[in-house]
Design a protein around this motif. Structure first.
Motif, PDB file in Angstrom:
ATOM      1  N   GLU A  21       0.957  -1.229  -0.233  1.00 13.11           N
ATOM      2  CA  GLU A  21      -0.117   0.295  -0.281  1.00 13.11           C
ATOM      3  C   GLU A  21       0.559   1.263   0.041  1.00 13.11           C
ATOM      4  OE1 GLU A  21      -4.180  -0.054   2.279  1.00 13.11           O
ATOM      5  OE2 GLU A  21      -2.423  -1.030   3.653  1.00 13.11           O
ATOM      6  N   VAL A  55      -7.703   8.743  10.897  1.00 12.12           N
ATOM      7  CA  VAL A  55      -6.629   8.246  10.467  1.00 12.12           C
ATOM      8  C   VAL A  55      -6.312   6.563  10.619  1.00 12.12           C
ATOM      9  CG1 VAL A  55      -4.971   9.350  11.215  1.00 12.12           C
ATOM     10  CG2 VAL A  55      -4.224   8.947   9.340  1.00 12.12           C
ATOM     11  N   GLU A  56      -6.015   6.174  10.176  1.00 11.33           N
ATOM     12  CA  GLU A  56      -4.862   4.392  10.419  1.00 11.33           C
ATOM     13  C   GLU A  56      -3.688   4.560  10.077  1.00 11.33           C
ATOM     14  OE1 GLU A  56      -6.359   1.595   7.783  1.00 11.33           O
ATOM     15  OE2 GLU A  56      -7.608   3.014   6.970  1.00 11.33           O
ATOM     16  N   LYS A 142      -6.315   2.458  13.799  1.00 10.16           N
ATOM     17  CA  LYS A 142      -7.442   3.411  13.064  1.00 10.16           C
ATOM     18  C   LYS A 142      -7.261   4.021  14.873  1.00 10.16           C
ATOM     19  CE  LYS A 142     -11.942   3.692  12.302  1.00 10.16           C
ATOM     20  NZ  LYS A 142     -13.419   3.286  11.373  1.00 10.16           N
ATOM     21  N   LYS A 190      -2.299   6.466   6.852  1.00  7.22           N
ATOM     22  CA  LYS A 190      -3.275   6.220   5.311  1.00  7.22           C
ATOM     23  C   LYS A 190      -3.936   6.888   5.940  1.00  7.22           C
ATOM     24  CE  LYS A 190      -4.054   1.409   6.560  1.00  7.22           C
ATOM     25  NZ  LYS A 190      -3.917   0.265   5.613  1.00  7.22           N
ATOM     26  N   ASN A 191      -4.395   6.564   4.935  1.00  9.09           N
ATOM     27  CA  ASN A 191      -6.465   6.882   4.746  1.00  9.09           C
ATOM     28  C   ASN A 191      -6.761   8.044   5.533  1.00  9.09           C
ATOM     29  OD1 ASN A 191      -6.858   4.742   3.214  1.00  9.09           O
ATOM     30  ND2 ASN A 191      -6.298   3.219   4.592  1.00  9.09           N
ATOM     31  N   LYS A 193      -8.853  11.554   6.712  1.00 13.46           N
ATOM     32  CA  LYS A 193     -10.286  11.731   6.312  1.00 13.46           C
ATOM     33  C   LYS A 193     -10.581  12.833   7.582  1.00 13.46           C
ATOM     34  CE  LYS A 193     -11.349   7.272   4.122  1.00 13.46           C
ATOM     35  NZ  LYS A 193     -12.458   6.069   4.663  1.00 13.46           N
TER      36      LYS A 193
END
Length: 198
Positions: A21, A55-56, A142, A190-191, A193
């Motif tokens: 990833e 966020v992770e 997370k 990652k991720n 938001k």
């Protein structure tokens, strides 16, 4: 998340591949040995006051991490333009991996830069801004922060872990948002938001 959207402060940030990833990798400037300083990565041209940050994140210890390193990794929010003030929440993954009950109780931490650091709370024997948690190194966690005025709720893997009802900068501070990490940590994110509600 693209690296060009971020500003690194006392850190280095790069895009990398982890387990197939694309993620952001962040490391603190090795010359800085102080704790809970402005070792952050923040979004460019971004204004945040109230809302949700999700966020992770994954933490590893660097090969040269000192004995006191805990894999410190988390977020920063309402970051002043000149980085002189912000709020933060982070976890200490190695504390969940020990049998020491005192360290386990210090699994995660809220602090407010520059005055209300973990050292300030520890010296004053104030434990209201820490809580235990059960997430170790080398695992994605997370983090969700729900922030409204002077209150914040912090969730780890959707479980409420810590509530702060008196954010130390009060309800009016606003600014950018991003990531926080501390000594000895190789941090991956990652991720991201962010949902702003005002």
């Amino acid at each position: 998340m693209q690296v060009e959207n971020f500003i690194a402060v006392n850190t280095s940030v790069e895009e990398t591949i982890l387990n197939g990833e694309k993620v952001l990798r962040v490391v603190k400037n090795k010359k800085l040995n102080e704790f809970d300083i402005d070792s952050i990565v923040k979004l460019k041209d971004f204004d945040f006051h109230n809302g949700t940050i999700e966020v992770e994140m994954l933490s590893k210890l660097l090969p040269d991490a000192p004995d006191f390193a805990r894999g410190f990794i988390g977020i920063a929010f309402r970051i002043a333009e000149d980085n002189s003030a912000f709020e933060s929440f982070y976890i200490r993954p190695t504390n969940s991996m020990t049998d020491d009950p005192v360290r386990k109780a210090h699994g995660c931490q809220y602090f407010s830069f520059p005055k209300y650091t973990f050292a300030y709370f520890r010296e004053k024997n104030i434990s209201d801004y820490e809580a235990p948690m059960n997430f170790g190194l080398n695992a994605w966690v997370k983090l969700t922060a729900k922030i409204f005025d002077d209150t914040a709720e912090f969730f780890l893997n959707d479980e409420l872990t810590l509530t702060v009802k008196d954010l130390k900068h009060g309800k009016n501070l606003r600014g950018s948002a991003g990531f926080f990490l501390d000594t000895g940590t190789e941090a991956f994110y990652k991720n991201l938001k962010i949902n702003k509600i005002d």
